[in-house]
Scaffold this motif. Structure first.
Motif, short mmCIF file in Angstrom:
data_model
loop_
_atom_site.label_atom_id
_atom_site.label_comp_id
_atom_site.label_asym_id
_atom_site.label_seq_id
_atom_site.Cartn_x
_atom_site.Cartn_y
_atom_site.Cartn_z
N GLY A 31 6.11 -8.93 -2.37
CA GLY A 31 6.42 -7.57 -1.93
C GLY A 31 7.69 -7.05 -2.54
O GLY A 31 7.97 -5.85 -2.51
N PHE A 32 8.51 -7.94 -3.08
CA PHE A 32 9.75 -7.55 -3.75
C PHE A 32 9.42 -6.92 -5.09
O PHE A 32 8.57 -7.40 -5.83
CB PHE A 32 10.64 -8.77 -3.95
N LEU A 283 21.14 -6.05 -18.40
CA LEU A 283 20.40 -6.50 -17.22
C LEU A 283 18.90 -6.40 -17.41
O LEU A 283 18.41 -5.72 -18.30
CB LEU A 283 20.82 -5.68 -15.99
N SER A 284 18.17 -7.08 -16.52
CA SER A 284 16.71 -7.13 -16.60
C SER A 284 16.11 -7.04 -15.21
O SER A 284 16.52 -7.76 -14.29
CB SER A 284 16.28 -8.44 -17.27
N GLN A 289 13.56 -9.70 -10.27
CA GLN A 289 12.30 -10.11 -9.64
C GLN A 289 12.33 -11.60 -9.32
O GLN A 289 11.92 -12.03 -8.23
CB GLN A 289 11.13 -9.80 -10.57
N THR A 290 12.83 -12.39 -10.25
CA THR A 290 12.93 -13.83 -10.06
C THR A 290 13.79 -14.17 -8.86
O THR A 290 13.42 -15.00 -8.01
CB THR A 290 13.51 -14.50 -11.33
N ILE A 291 14.95 -13.53 -8.76
CA ILE A 291 15.84 -13.78 -7.64
C ILE A 291 15.21 -13.33 -6.33
O ILE A 291 15.23 -14.05 -5.32
CB ILE A 291 17.19 -13.08 -7.85
N GLY A 292 14.64 -12.13 -6.33
CA GLY A 292 14.04 -11.60 -5.11
C GLY A 292 12.90 -12.45 -4.59
O GLY A 292 12.83 -12.76 -3.39
N ASP A 293 11.99 -12.84 -5.48
CA ASP A 293 10.86 -13.69 -5.07
C ASP A 293 11.33 -15.02 -4.49
O ASP A 293 10.82 -15.50 -3.47
CB ASP A 293 9.94 -13.96 -6.27
#
Length: 303
Positions: A31-32, A283-284, A289-293
């Motif tokens: 959902g992130f 930044l990317s 997304q990687t951190i959020g997931d």
């Protein structure tokens, strides 16, 4: 505390095998939205400079509180004054609460201030911008998915950066303030985790968790990364880091610093840090997304 897999003594690889046997993929949609986190970062970075005690820092605090309100959190700007090497300075912590079903508490934190004295137009895109953008998106997702068993406190710290050299009256002002407030309110026994994000938007993401993080939370982070397929970008750092997680550790709370301290022109370097090179073009959304997931899976495992 801890995910159910660690409690029953299974290894990471045994857990992954069980997931496959059960027909569950380790990766999935949390959902992130990394693109939304990137956009949130852009909005915050447009407010500059944001060094503590400036009008820009106050505008940034108001902006962050407004965003949290839009996501349905109960918000507060905690304004306080502390001595610094340059005299008394006003700081503004931005706090948002999501009620849980139990007294248990998870604190999610990021600083939003920038280092002073670099440039009048210093962006601080990675160092304060990226973690704050990710934290806003985490707040949105948690609000939509909740309520959880655990209450969440989303905290944007002011005054993380020191003006001269880190000392009891220079740097970590906002995190020290909140850790003291939790301790004085008797909340320490209820804190399941303090998860601090910092410098996590680098397109070449390489998270090196400092060794002065809670060992249990390091295991939880790495296990969550295995589950969502992001383990390759997380490793244990070579030493300790003085960051916003430290005041919580000193107050007896389990805390972890999720930080990529290699932000530079070549692998292993950090030569963009605290320079005008800390800009949005480095930044990317994929890194966010990687951190959020990963953090969301970690949070869910802690329920």
């Amino acid at each position: 505390m801890g995910s159910k897999y660690w409690k029953i003594g299974l290894t990471v690889f045994q857990c992954l095998e069980l997931l496959v046997i059960a027909g569950c993929s380790p990766a999935g949609s949390s959902g992130f939205d990394g693109a939304k986190a990137f956009a949130e970062t852009e909005e915050l970075v447009a407010i500059r400079p944001r060094d503590a005690g400036t009008g820009g820092a106050r505008r940034a605090a108001v902006h962050l509180e407004r965003k949290l309100k839009e996501f349905g959190l109960k918000t507060k700007i905690d304004t306080f004054t502390e001595e610094t090497p340059d005299g008394k300075r006003i700081f503004n912590n931005v706090l948002g609460r999501l009620p849980g079903k139990t007294p248990r508490l998870i604190v999610l934190g990021s600083h939003f201030d920038t280092k002073s004295g670099i440039s009048p137009d210093f962006e601080g895109a990675n160092d304060s911008g990226s973690s704050s953008g990710v934290l806003l998106e985490l707040a949105r997702v948690l609000s939509e998915k909740g309520p959880y068993e655990t209450e969440f406190l989303v905290a944007f710290f002011d005054g993380e950066e020191c003006s001269r050299e880190y000392a009891p009256n220079d740097g970590l002002h906002g995190s020290r303030r909140l850790a003291q407030q939790i301790a004085e309110g008797g909340g320490v026994p209820h804190v399941e985790a303090v998860i601090v994000l910092d410098m996590i938007g680098d397109a070449d993401l390489n998270v090196t968790v400092p060794r002065n993080s809670s060992q249990t939370l390091i295991k939880e982070l790495f296990f969550a990364a295995h589950e969502v397929g992001t383990r390759s970008v997380f490793s244990l750092g070579k030493g300790s880091i003085l960051d916003d997680h430290v005041p919580f550790l000193l107050a007896g709370m389990p805390a972890i610093d999720v930080i990529d301290f290699e932000f530079g022109s070549a692998p292993g370097l950090n030569d963009y840090w605290h320079t005008t090179e800390d800009s949005m073009d480095k930044l990317s959304a994929g890194s966010m997304q990687t951190i959020g997931d990963t953090v969301l899976r970690m949070i869910e495992n802690l329920q």
